[in-house]
Design a protein around this motif. Structure first.
Motif, short mmCIF file in Angstrom:
data_model
loop_
_atom_site.label_atom_id
_atom_site.label_comp_id
_atom_site.label_asym_id
_atom_site.label_seq_id
_atom_site.Cartn_x
_atom_site.Cartn_y
_atom_site.Cartn_z
N SER A 152 56.30 -6.66 11.80
CA SER A 152 57.16 -5.69 11.13
C SER A 152 58.16 -5.07 12.11
O SER A 152 59.36 -4.97 11.81
CB SER A 152 56.29 -4.60 10.49
N GLN A 155 60.84 -7.64 13.08
CA GLN A 155 61.86 -7.79 12.05
C GLN A 155 62.78 -6.56 12.00
O GLN A 155 63.99 -6.70 11.75
CB GLN A 155 61.19 -7.98 10.68
N ARG A 165 69.80 -7.96 5.35
CA ARG A 165 68.82 -7.30 4.50
C ARG A 165 67.48 -8.03 4.48
O ARG A 165 66.43 -7.41 4.27
CB ARG A 165 69.38 -7.18 3.09
N LYS A 166 67.47 -9.35 4.71
CA LYS A 166 66.20 -10.08 4.67
C LYS A 166 65.23 -9.56 5.72
O LYS A 166 64.02 -9.53 5.50
CB LYS A 166 66.44 -11.58 4.87
N HIS A 167 65.77 -9.14 6.88
CA HIS A 167 64.90 -8.58 7.92
C HIS A 167 64.31 -7.24 7.49
O HIS A 167 63.16 -6.93 7.82
CB HIS A 167 65.67 -8.42 9.23
N PHE A 169 63.63 -6.41 4.32
CA PHE A 169 62.59 -6.73 3.35
C PHE A 169 61.31 -7.20 4.06
O PHE A 169 60.20 -6.82 3.69
CB PHE A 169 63.08 -7.82 2.39
N LEU A 170 61.48 -8.04 5.08
CA LEU A 170 60.32 -8.52 5.83
C LEU A 170 59.64 -7.38 6.59
O LEU A 170 58.41 -7.35 6.70
CB LEU A 170 60.73 -9.63 6.79
N THR A 171 60.43 -6.44 7.12
CA THR A 171 59.86 -5.27 7.79
C THR A 171 58.89 -4.54 6.86
O THR A 171 57.76 -4.22 7.23
CB THR A 171 60.97 -4.31 8.24
N HIS A 172 59.35 -4.28 5.63
CA HIS A 172 58.51 -3.58 4.67
C HIS A 172 57.36 -4.45 4.17
O HIS A 172 56.25 -3.96 3.93
CB HIS A 172 59.36 -3.09 3.50
N GLY A 173 57.63 -5.75 4.00
CA GLY A 173 56.58 -6.64 3.52
C GLY A 173 55.41 -6.73 4.48
O GLY A 173 54.24 -6.62 4.07
N ASN A 217 74.58 -2.31 3.67
CA ASN A 217 73.57 -2.88 2.80
C ASN A 217 73.40 -2.16 1.48
O ASN A 217 72.93 -2.75 0.51
CB ASN A 217 72.22 -2.90 3.53
#
Length: 219
Positions: A152, A155, A165-167, A169-173, A217
């Motif tokens: 996390s 990312q 933005r994909k990074h 989303f991955l941070t939160h995921g 973003n």
């Protein structure tokens, strides 16, 4: 011969992996003791969906129990596969720490960040204080939560650099997965806040200021 970035990373990872296998070679059948016997009783005959209430354990460890169920159903108490899973997670944590700290030290102006970072990672990977977590089979949550937490933060560092933005989303995921692995994840928002506050101010890179990232973003 000059190694590419990918080759250097591969060499670091497999060197750490080989070193950890040698360091922990005599422990592969260890760790099925004390709390593991209670876990074993809960897993015996339990259906997979039992992970939703952590097989009766009073904690929000659904992700951890999901993986423990599979490990136990597949391998029982055969030590070798458990050993490989735990040591691999330990190495992966060290490698993610290496990537993150190398990036931070590079931005701080260190001319040769690799050696300083490798020294710190070696102290972590081969520390006697890590032995219990790597060997004791109920410690999967510690290792996996650390993996998700470091992923996390990695990312987040990428997001702060390029604003993609994909990074984010991955941070939160990765954070959500960590949160349902072990309570250690509760420290992640504090670490993320510190990284997001100071990372753009370090001297060696081209991070976007937080207000620019938000504007790009979300506005």
């Amino acid at each position: 011969m000059t190694l590419s970035g990918a080759q250097k990373n591969g060499l670091v990872f497999f060197s750490l992996f080989a070193g950890v296998q040698i360091f922990y070679a005599k422990t592969w059948q260890a760790g099925f003791v004390t709390d593991f016997t209670g876990l074993q009783e809960r897993l015996e005959g339990a259906p997979l969906l039992g992970f939703l209430d952590s097989f009766g354990f009073p904690a929000m460890h659904q992700v951890t129990n999901f993986f423990l169920w599979f490990l136990y159903k597949l391998f029982g108490t055969w030590g070798l596969p458990w050993h490989l899973v735990f040591t691999s997670l330990h190495v992966l944590n060290g490698f993610l720490g290496y990537l993150l700290m190398r990036k931070i030290l590079s931005r701080c102006g260190f001319a040769e960040p690799d050696w300083a970072t490798l020294a710190g990672v070696a102290l972590f990977v081969f520390s006697p204080y890590a032995v219990e977590t790597v060997v004791w089979r109920v410690s999967f949550g510690f290792l996996f939560c650390s993996t998700m937490g470091l992923a996390s933060l990695w990312q987040l560092a990428l997001f702060l650099e390029n604003g993609r933005r994909k990074h984010l989303f991955l941070t939160h995921g990765f954070f959500v997965v960590a949160l349902f692995s072990f309570e250690l994840a509760l420290v992640l928002p504090v670490m993320a806040f510190i990284l997001a506050t100071f990372y753009p101010k370090l001297t060696g890179g081209n991070s976007m200021p937080p207000e620019k990232i938000f504007e790009k973003n979300f506005l």
